[in-house]
Design a protein around this motif. Structure first.
Motif, PDB file in Angstrom:
ATOM      1  N   PRO A 135       0.829  -1.202   0.000  1.00  0.00           N
ATOM      2  CA  PRO A 135       0.000   0.000   0.000  1.00  0.00           C
ATOM      3  C   PRO A 135       0.866   1.255   0.000  1.00  0.00           C
ATOM      4  O   PRO A 135       1.972   1.266   0.555  1.00  0.00           O
ATOM      5  N   GLY A 136       0.364   2.301  -0.620  1.00  0.00           N
ATOM      6  CA  GLY A 136       1.141   3.538  -0.675  1.00  0.00           C
ATOM      7  C   GLY A 136       0.252   4.757  -0.698  1.00  0.00           C
ATOM      8  O   GLY A 136      -0.946   4.670  -0.994  1.00  0.00           O
ATOM      9  N   GLU A 137       0.837   5.901  -0.356  1.00  0.00           N
ATOM     10  CA  GLU A 137       0.137   7.178  -0.401  1.00  0.00           C
ATOM     11  C   GLU A 137       1.127   8.252  -0.804  1.00  0.00           C
ATOM     12  O   GLU A 137       2.234   8.331  -0.259  1.00  0.00           O
ATOM     13  N   ILE A 138       0.737   9.061  -1.785  1.00  0.00           N
ATOM     14  CA  ILE A 138       1.573  10.153  -2.264  1.00  0.00           C
ATOM     15  C   ILE A 138       0.837  11.451  -1.988  1.00  0.00           C
ATOM     16  O   ILE A 138      -0.342  11.588  -2.332  1.00  0.00           O
ATOM     17  N   LEU A 139       1.527  12.417  -1.400  1.00  0.00           N
ATOM     18  CA  LEU A 139       0.942  13.726  -1.137  1.00  0.00           C
ATOM     19  C   LEU A 139       1.754  14.802  -1.840  1.00  0.00           C
ATOM     20  O   LEU A 139       2.961  14.900  -1.648  1.00  0.00           O
ATOM     21  N   SER A 140       1.095  15.572  -2.700  1.00  0.00           N
ATOM     22  CA  SER A 140       1.713  16.736  -3.335  1.00  0.00           C
ATOM     23  C   SER A 140       1.134  17.958  -2.633  1.00  0.00           C
ATOM     24  O   SER A 140      -0.015  18.326  -2.855  1.00  0.00           O
ATOM     25  N   ARG A 141       1.913  18.579  -1.779  1.00  0.00           N
ATOM     26  CA  ARG A 141       1.362  19.624  -0.926  1.00  0.00           C
ATOM     27  C   ARG A 141       1.166  20.930  -1.687  1.00  0.00           C
ATOM     28  O   ARG A 141       1.571  21.058  -2.842  1.00  0.00           O
ATOM     29  N   ALA A 142       0.547  21.901  -1.034  1.00  0.00           N
ATOM     30  CA  ALA A 142       0.255  23.189  -1.663  1.00  0.00           C
ATOM     31  C   ALA A 142       1.536  23.842  -2.170  1.00  0.00           C
ATOM     32  O   ALA A 142       2.569  23.821  -1.497  1.00  0.00           O
ATOM     33  N   GLY A 143       1.473  24.395  -3.388  1.00  0.00           N
ATOM     34  CA  GLY A 143       2.617  25.062  -3.979  1.00  0.00           C
ATOM     35  C   GLY A 143       3.574  24.143  -4.705  1.00  0.00           C
ATOM     36  O   GLY A 143       4.592  24.596  -5.234  1.00  0.00           O
ATOM     37  N   VAL A 144       3.270  22.835  -4.767  1.00  0.00           N
ATOM     38  CA  VAL A 144       4.189  21.868  -5.385  1.00  0.00           C
ATOM     39  C   VAL A 144       3.437  20.997  -6.377  1.00  0.00           C
ATOM     40  O   VAL A 144       2.305  20.589  -6.132  1.00  0.00           O
ATOM     41  N   ARG A 145       4.056  20.730  -7.530  1.00  0.00           N
ATOM     42  CA  ARG A 145       3.553  19.757  -8.494  1.00  0.00           C
ATOM     43  C   ARG A 145       4.511  18.574  -8.496  1.00  0.00           C
ATOM     44  O   ARG A 145       5.723  18.749  -8.427  1.00  0.00           O
ATOM     45  N   THR A 146       3.977  17.351  -8.596  1.00  0.00           N
ATOM     46  CA  THR A 146       4.790  16.149  -8.425  1.00  0.00           C
ATOM     47  C   THR A 146       4.585  15.173  -9.581  1.00  0.00           C
ATOM     48  O   THR A 146       3.464  14.977 -10.031  1.00  0.00           O
ATOM     49  N   LYS A 147       5.685  14.549 -10.029  1.00  0.00           N
ATOM     50  CA  LYS A 147       5.624  13.489 -11.033  1.00  0.00           C
ATOM     51  C   LYS A 147       6.090  12.193 -10.385  1.00  0.00           C
ATOM     52  O   LYS A 147       7.019  12.188  -9.580  1.00  0.00           O
ATOM     53  N   LEU A 148       5.453  11.089 -10.753  1.00  0.00           N
ATOM     54  CA  LEU A 148       5.865   9.803 -10.212  1.00  0.00           C
ATOM     55  C   LEU A 148       5.448   8.676 -11.142  1.00  0.00           C
ATOM     56  O   LEU A 148       4.639   8.882 -12.057  1.00  0.00           O
ATOM     57  N   VAL A 149       5.994   7.506 -10.908  1.00  0.00           N
ATOM     58  CA  VAL A 149       5.626   6.289 -11.643  1.00  0.00           C
ATOM     59  C   VAL A 149       5.120   5.272 -10.632  1.00  0.00           C
ATOM     60  O   VAL A 149       5.819   4.936  -9.665  1.00  0.00           O
TER      61      VAL A 149
END
Length: 369
Positions: free
Chosen positions: A131-145
């Motif tokens: 299981p996983g959780e990704i958080l892109s907080r305010a002011g940030v853009r995130t890329k992932l695979v």
């Protein structure tokens, strides 16, 4: 010493992690050294260019240098040349001089930006079958695979959760916020996005979902392939099939019609009142569209009320707006912001709206003139 501070602040601005106080400091330093604006524009072009390496890739130094030189050449090509100057002698010399300064600087900027982006990719690869959780907080853009190979771009203030993306009958993720998905093809294991009360099912495609808990609507925009959308909280409502370049807007506060509705909704049929399906323009590049501009580090807005725009800017700049006069809600705006500071953005809005503002740390008070 001042130059080192300038590069650090530039790095924080490019990564989207700069605070209001740091943004003011950066603006003051740039005013003291106007030539550094050119460096910032070039670096911004490098980090936001569509040809950026995919998450998890580590291009070699030669590839970075070649791509950076192409950006420099384009910048010079877009700069008018005085008739008395020779394009064949002046520009190559300027490019060489700029490259001599900027390529070492680029290496330092990549090093400074590395901690902000590397952990996301490393975690996604290491957490396979867990299981996983990704958080892109305010002011940030995130890329992932993701573990199944699906590429995801997360906008500001976005949370993505998943349990098992390999080995199960389906690949399920839960989204709160806004994201672009480039889904890895696997017809035997459909990819399903759970966004509030909607379920978006795909086999292999590219699309965006916007589902912030505080927003009154959920939006799904299809760029390639096909997606099937259903309501989890009301199985009697029809499924909706989107075709490329179509956008669905679901109103969370309207009641659906339950009678005399076909089981499958295409764009040619009448959708329930809580669902609207429209085409998105084909003659506008993705970087200029409201639905996808954020992937190019651009906040695009088209006819937004001041209230609607303020909510987007809160997520984009990691600030909080306080309206001291609700009459300001009636202003509407169209345009875009790229690497503007919050002060520059507000000053631009003041060109078409009569308001003033006060900044107190990360809170911005808005007053009508």
């Amino acid at each position: 010493m001042q130059n080192n501070r300038l590069w650090i602040l530039m790095s924080r601005r490019l990564s989207g992690e700069i605070s209001l106080a740091e943004a003011e400091e950066l603006q003051q330093l740039l005013e003291q050294s106007p030539d550094k604006h050119y460096l910032l524009d070039i670096l911004h072009s490098y980090f936001t260019a569509p040809a950026a390496p995919a998450a998890g890739e580590e291009p070699g130094g030669d590839a970075l240098e070649e791509r950076f030189l192409k950006i420099l050449e384009k910048s010079e090509a877009d700069t008018p040349v005085h008739p008395k100057n020779s394009i064949f002698h002046l520009r190559p010399r300027r490019i060489a001089m700029a490259a001599a300064v900027l390529i070492p600087l680029l290496g330092m900027m990549l090093f400074l930006l590395r901690p902000a982006t590397k952990p996301v990719t490393a975690m996604a690869a290491a957490e396979k079958d867990r299981p996983g959780e990704i958080l892109s907080r305010a002011g940030v853009r995130t890329k992932l695979v993701l573990p199944d190979g699906t590429k995801v771009w997360l906008n500001s203030s976005t949370r993505l959760r998943y349990t098992q993306l390999t080995g199960g009958a389906t690949r399920d993720v839960v989204l709160e916020g806004e994201a672009f998905f480039d889904v890895a093809k696997d017809p035997q294991h459909p990819f399903i996005v759970h966004a509030d009360s909607l379920e978006i099912k795909v086999l292999g495609t590219e699309f965006t979902i916007k589902s912030y808990p505080q927003d009154p609507t959920i939006e799904a925009t299809l760029l390639k392939g096909a997606i099937e959308i259903t309501r989890k909280d009301n199985p009697n409502t029809p499924r909706v099939i989107l075709k490329p370049n179509e956008k669905l807007v679901f109103n969370k506060h309207l009641s659906p019609v339950r009678a005399h509705i076909p089981d499958l909704i295409h764009r040619s049929l009448q959708a329930p009142p809580d669902i609207a399906v429209n085409s998105i323009p084909l003659n506008i590049p993705d970087s200029e569209k409201v639905e996808t501009g954020w992937m190019y580090n651009k906040l695009v807005f088209n006819g937004d009320s001041f209230k609607e725009l303020s909510e987007k800017m809160e997520r984009w700049y990691n600030v909080r707006f306080i309206f001291k006069d609700t009459r300001l809600y009636n202003y509407h705006f169209g345009g875009s912001f790229t690497h503007e500071t919050i002060q520059e953005a507000l000053n631009a809005l003041q060109l078409t709206a009569d308001f003033t503002y006060k900044i107190k740390e990360n809170e911005i008070e808005l007053y009508e003139k």
